[in-house]
Design an enzyme around this catalytic site. Structure first.
Site, PDB file in Angstrom:
ATOM      1  N   THR A  26       0.841  -1.217   0.000  1.00  0.00           N
ATOM      2  CA  THR A  26       0.000   0.000   0.000  1.00  0.00           C
ATOM      3  C   THR A  26       0.869   1.257   0.000  1.00  0.00           C
ATOM      4  O   THR A  26       0.498   2.274  -0.594  1.00  0.00           O
ATOM      5  CB  THR A  26      -0.962   0.037   1.211  1.00  0.00           C
ATOM      6  OG1 THR A  26      -0.197  -0.080   2.417  1.00  0.00           O
ATOM      7  CG2 THR A  26      -1.989  -1.080   1.147  1.00  0.00           C
ATOM      8  N   ARG A  34      -9.003  -5.164   1.599  1.00  0.00           N
ATOM      9  CA  ARG A  34     -10.021  -5.041   2.639  1.00  0.00           C
ATOM     10  C   ARG A  34     -10.034  -3.706   3.372  1.00  0.00           C
ATOM     11  O   ARG A  34     -10.927  -3.459   4.172  1.00  0.00           O
ATOM     12  CB  ARG A  34      -9.871  -6.203   3.645  1.00  0.00           C
ATOM     13  CG  ARG A  34     -10.281  -7.516   3.020  1.00  0.00           C
ATOM     14  CD  ARG A  34      -9.992  -8.704   3.901  1.00  0.00           C
ATOM     15  NE  ARG A  34     -10.429  -9.942   3.268  1.00  0.00           N
ATOM     16  CZ  ARG A  34      -9.774 -10.579   2.302  1.00  0.00           C
ATOM     17  NH1 ARG A  34      -8.628 -10.091   1.855  1.00  0.00           N
ATOM     18  NH2 ARG A  34     -10.265 -11.680   1.772  1.00  0.00           N
ATOM     19  N   GLN A  99       1.425 -13.386  -0.941  1.00  0.00           N
ATOM     20  CA  GLN A  99       0.086 -13.473  -1.539  1.00  0.00           C
ATOM     21  C   GLN A  99      -0.035 -12.436  -2.647  1.00  0.00           C
ATOM     22  O   GLN A  99      -1.054 -12.377  -3.321  1.00  0.00           O
ATOM     23  CB  GLN A  99      -0.975 -13.177  -0.474  1.00  0.00           C
ATOM     24  CG  GLN A  99      -1.039 -14.195   0.643  1.00  0.00           C
ATOM     25  CD  GLN A  99      -2.040 -13.755   1.707  1.00  0.00           C
ATOM     26  OE1 GLN A  99      -1.719 -12.966   2.590  1.00  0.00           O
ATOM     27  NE2 GLN A  99      -3.240 -14.235   1.615  1.00  0.00           N
ATOM     28  N   ASP A 102       2.094  -8.402  -7.414  1.00  0.00           N
ATOM     29  CA  ASP A 102       2.649  -7.190  -8.025  1.00  0.00           C
ATOM     30  C   ASP A 102       4.126  -7.292  -8.411  1.00  0.00           C
ATOM     31  O   ASP A 102       4.666  -6.379  -9.044  1.00  0.00           O
ATOM     32  CB  ASP A 102       2.446  -5.983  -7.093  1.00  0.00           C
ATOM     33  CG  ASP A 102       2.991  -6.216  -5.677  1.00  0.00           C
ATOM     34  OD1 ASP A 102       4.002  -6.935  -5.526  1.00  0.00           O
ATOM     35  OD2 ASP A 102       2.419  -5.670  -4.713  1.00  0.00           O
ATOM     36  N   HIS A 119      -0.333 -16.518  -5.221  1.00  0.00           N
ATOM     37  CA  HIS A 119      -1.492 -16.113  -6.021  1.00  0.00           C
ATOM     38  C   HIS A 119      -1.106 -15.645  -7.416  1.00  0.00           C
ATOM     39  O   HIS A 119      -1.858 -14.925  -8.064  1.00  0.00           O
ATOM     40  CB  HIS A 119      -2.288 -15.038  -5.272  1.00  0.00           C
ATOM     41  CG  HIS A 119      -2.865 -15.532  -3.970  1.00  0.00           C
ATOM     42  ND1 HIS A 119      -3.325 -14.723  -2.970  1.00  0.00           N
ATOM     43  CD2 HIS A 119      -3.050 -16.798  -3.511  1.00  0.00           C
ATOM     44  CE1 HIS A 119      -3.761 -15.454  -1.954  1.00  0.00           C
ATOM     45  NE2 HIS A 119      -3.600 -16.719  -2.257  1.00  0.00           N
ATOM     46  N   CYS A 130      -3.342 -24.055 -22.835  1.00  0.00           N
ATOM     47  CA  CYS A 130      -1.998 -24.596 -23.128  1.00  0.00           C
ATOM     48  C   CYS A 130      -0.908 -24.017 -22.219  1.00  0.00           C
ATOM     49  O   CYS A 130       0.232 -24.461 -22.262  1.00  0.00           O
ATOM     50  CB  CYS A 130      -1.632 -24.356 -24.601  1.00  0.00           C
ATOM     51  SG  CYS A 130      -1.214 -22.646 -24.983  1.00  0.00           S
ATOM     52  N   CYS A 155      -3.162 -21.466 -29.295  1.00  0.00           N
ATOM     53  CA  CYS A 155      -4.148 -22.551 -29.337  1.00  0.00           C
ATOM     54  C   CYS A 155      -5.600 -22.077 -29.322  1.00  0.00           C
ATOM     55  O   CYS A 155      -6.517 -22.888 -29.373  1.00  0.00           O
ATOM     56  CB  CYS A 155      -3.916 -23.510 -28.156  1.00  0.00           C
ATOM     57  SG  CYS A 155      -4.528 -22.862 -26.587  1.00  0.00           S
ATOM     58  N   SER A 194      -4.343  -9.693   6.195  1.00  0.00           N
ATOM     59  CA  SER A 194      -5.461  -9.876   7.124  1.00  0.00           C
ATOM     60  C   SER A 194      -5.541 -11.337   7.581  1.00  0.00           C
ATOM     61  O   SER A 194      -6.296 -11.656   8.494  1.00  0.00           O
ATOM     62  CB  SER A 194      -6.772  -9.447   6.464  1.00  0.00           C
ATOM     63  OG  SER A 194      -6.949 -10.149   5.248  1.00  0.00           O
TER      64      SER A 194
HETATM   65  P1  NAD Z   1      -5.915  -7.715   2.785  1.00  0.00           P
HETATM   66  O1  NAD Z   1      -6.336  -6.564   1.956  1.00  0.00           O
HETATM   67  O2  NAD Z   1      -6.941  -8.695   3.219  1.00  0.00           O
HETATM   68  O3  NAD Z   1      -5.210  -7.200   4.131  1.00  0.00           O
HETATM   69  C1  NAD Z   1      -4.181  -6.242   4.091  1.00  0.00           C
HETATM   70  C2  NAD Z   1      -3.768  -5.981   5.530  1.00  0.00           C
HETATM   71  O4  NAD Z   1      -2.666  -5.113   5.493  1.00  0.00           O
HETATM   72  C3  NAD Z   1      -4.867  -5.303   6.356  1.00  0.00           C
HETATM   73  O5  NAD Z   1      -5.106  -6.073   7.515  1.00  0.00           O
HETATM   74  C4  NAD Z   1      -4.295  -3.916   6.692  1.00  0.00           C
HETATM   75  O6  NAD Z   1      -4.523  -3.581   8.047  1.00  0.00           O
HETATM   76  C5  NAD Z   1      -2.816  -4.115   6.475  1.00  0.00           C
HETATM   77  N1  NAD Z   1      -2.109  -2.931   5.963  1.00  0.00           N
HETATM   78  C6  NAD Z   1      -2.410  -2.198   4.865  1.00  0.00           C
HETATM   79  N2  NAD Z   1      -1.477  -1.258   4.657  1.00  0.00           N
HETATM   80  C7  NAD Z   1      -0.563  -1.384   5.669  1.00  0.00           C
HETATM   81  C8  NAD Z   1       0.642  -0.705   6.011  1.00  0.00           C
HETATM   82  N3  NAD Z   1       1.101   0.304   5.271  1.00  0.00           N
HETATM   83  N4  NAD Z   1       1.322  -1.103   7.114  1.00  0.00           N
HETATM   84  C9  NAD Z   1       0.864  -2.133   7.888  1.00  0.00           C
HETATM   85  N5  NAD Z   1      -0.266  -2.817   7.594  1.00  0.00           N
HETATM   86  C10 NAD Z   1      -0.963  -2.452   6.496  1.00  0.00           C
HETATM   87  O7  NAD Z   1      -4.700  -8.400   2.032  1.00  0.00           O
HETATM   88  P2  NAD Z   1      -4.229  -9.920   1.988  1.00  0.00           P
HETATM   89  O8  NAD Z   1      -4.287 -10.523   3.338  1.00  0.00           O
HETATM   90  O9  NAD Z   1      -2.959  -9.903   1.239  1.00  0.00           O
HETATM   91  O10 NAD Z   1      -5.341 -10.649   1.110  1.00  0.00           O
HETATM   92  C11 NAD Z   1      -5.812 -10.057  -0.063  1.00  0.00           C
HETATM   93  C12 NAD Z   1      -5.580 -10.862  -1.345  1.00  0.00           C
HETATM   94  O11 NAD Z   1      -5.586  -9.913  -2.395  1.00  0.00           O
HETATM   95  C13 NAD Z   1      -4.240 -11.498  -1.418  1.00  0.00           C
HETATM   96  O12 NAD Z   1      -4.489 -12.823  -1.606  1.00  0.00           O
HETATM   97  C14 NAD Z   1      -3.543 -10.922  -2.651  1.00  0.00           C
HETATM   98  O13 NAD Z   1      -3.337 -11.945  -3.593  1.00  0.00           O
HETATM   99  C15 NAD Z   1      -4.505  -9.982  -3.293  1.00  0.00           C
HETATM  100  N6  NAD Z   1      -4.032  -8.594  -3.484  1.00  0.00           N
HETATM  101  C16 NAD Z   1      -2.729  -8.359  -3.843  1.00  0.00           C
HETATM  102  C17 NAD Z   1      -2.289  -7.046  -4.014  1.00  0.00           C
HETATM  103  C18 NAD Z   1      -0.862  -6.827  -4.419  1.00  0.00           C
HETATM  104  O14 NAD Z   1      -0.274  -7.653  -5.107  1.00  0.00           O
HETATM  105  N7  NAD Z   1      -0.228  -5.727  -4.001  1.00  0.00           N
HETATM  106  C19 NAD Z   1      -3.148  -5.969  -3.805  1.00  0.00           C
HETATM  107  C20 NAD Z   1      -4.491  -6.246  -3.446  1.00  0.00           C
HETATM  108  C21 NAD Z   1      -4.910  -7.578  -3.285  1.00  0.00           C
END
Ligand code: NAD
Length: 248
Positions: A26, A34, A99, A102, A119, A130, A155, A194
């Site tokens: 982020t 979430r 997970q 990016d 993921h 394919c 394909c 999360s």
């Molecule tokens: P999630 O969105 O469920 O949870 C993210 C967690 O990170 C939250 O609990 C939040 O409190 C915390 N958070 C956010 N910014 C933060 C920061 N700067 N410092 C500390 N904590 C912070 O994410 P998840 O558990 O990874 O599950 C979501 C699914 O979505 C994953 O499986 C992933 O594949 C996918 N996803 C990936 C990306 C990416 O590749 N960057 C982005 C969005 C979703």
């Protein structure tokens, strides 16, 4: 539980496994799922079976993907990603399970073989029949040129971003490698997740049952906080560099 205690674990540890979720990215400008301004607040999620069955859902999926692609492509790693690179350079980090889709752990400098992408990756698109892959640059250029849901040129199968959608099976070999890493580390550091998406969220418990310490760093509470040896709350871009410095 203090940062000082966590730093001493990092200092004493020989085999750290990192586990990251959307929260580590982020601070690179990529929204998580979430949080209030996350992906789910602004997009309809297309499930895997909808993508396969319904042409309109495929078009919607590709529309969302290509809308987000320029920002995703331009995103740069932040201090959190770099901290894991530092732990690897110190010879402590044996694997990075993520997970995230990016590619920012590799962009930060972790060797590809150390990173287990549970993921998949958004940097490529893969044919569901394919397995042939093309870059997301090429796929989105084709979408922009009018192929609203592009098909495989080898394909004729359905091309899909090489990420794992809800309802899509996870690559068994990647999960196996992640489980192996989790069960043989001495410190498992779960950050920015999360911890509600399974089977990924089972890995911290695998590590703990195998004798590792479990450290969770996250802004919000997680369902595994009670199982962890320590939970630190805060921004990863600040906490992770502090931890990594302990290993130097
Ligand atoms: P999630 O969105 O469920 O949870 C993210 C967690 O990170 C939250 O609990 C939040 O409190 C915390 N958070 C956010 N910014 C933060 C920061 N700067 N410092 C500390 N904590 C912070 O994410 P998840 O558990 O990874 O599950 C979501 C699914 O979505 C994953 O499986 C992933 O594949 C996918 N996803 C990936 C990306 C990416 O590749 N960057 C982005 C969005 C979703």
């Amino acid at each position: 539980m203090s940062l000082i205690q966590a730093r001493s674990w990092v200092r004493d540890s020989r085999r750290i496994v990192g586990f990251s979720g959307a929260g580590i990215s982020t601070e690179s400008g990529i929204p998580d799922f979430r949080s209030p301004n996350g992906v789910w607040a602004n997009n309809r999620i297309v499930q895997f079976d909808e993508f396969v069955r319904n042409p309109a859902d495929r078009i919607e999926y590709w529309r969302q993907k290509c809308l987000a692609w320029p920002d995703m492509r331009a995103a740069a790693p932040n201090g959190g990603h770099l901290a894991f690179v530092e732990l690897h350079r110190q010879g402590k980090l044996t694997a990075m399970v993520t997970q995230n889709i990016d590619g920012l752990h590799q962009k930060a400098g972790l060797p590809a073989e150390v990173v287990h992408e549970l993921h998949g990756t958004t940097l490529e698109a893969a044919c569901l029949r394919c397995g042939d892959r093309i870059s997301s640059d090429e796929a989105c250029a084709r979408v922009e040129a009018g192929e609203l849901a592009p098909e495989c040129r080898s394909c004729g199968g359905l091309l899909k971003p090489a990420t794992i959608s809800f309802g899509q099976p996870m690559p068994a070999d990647v999960l196996r490698a992640a489980e192996k890493a989790a069960s043989s580390c001495d410190l498992f550091v779960a950050v920015g997740s999360s911890l509600v998406v399974y089977p990924a969220a089972a890995l911290p418990v695998v590590a703990k049952r195998s004798g590792a310490k479990l450290l969770i760093l996250n802004r919000d509470p997680t369902p595994l906080d009670g199982v962890a040896d320590a939970v630190l709350r805060g921004e990863l871009g600040e906490l992770l560099p502090e931890l990594a410095r302990a290993g130097a």
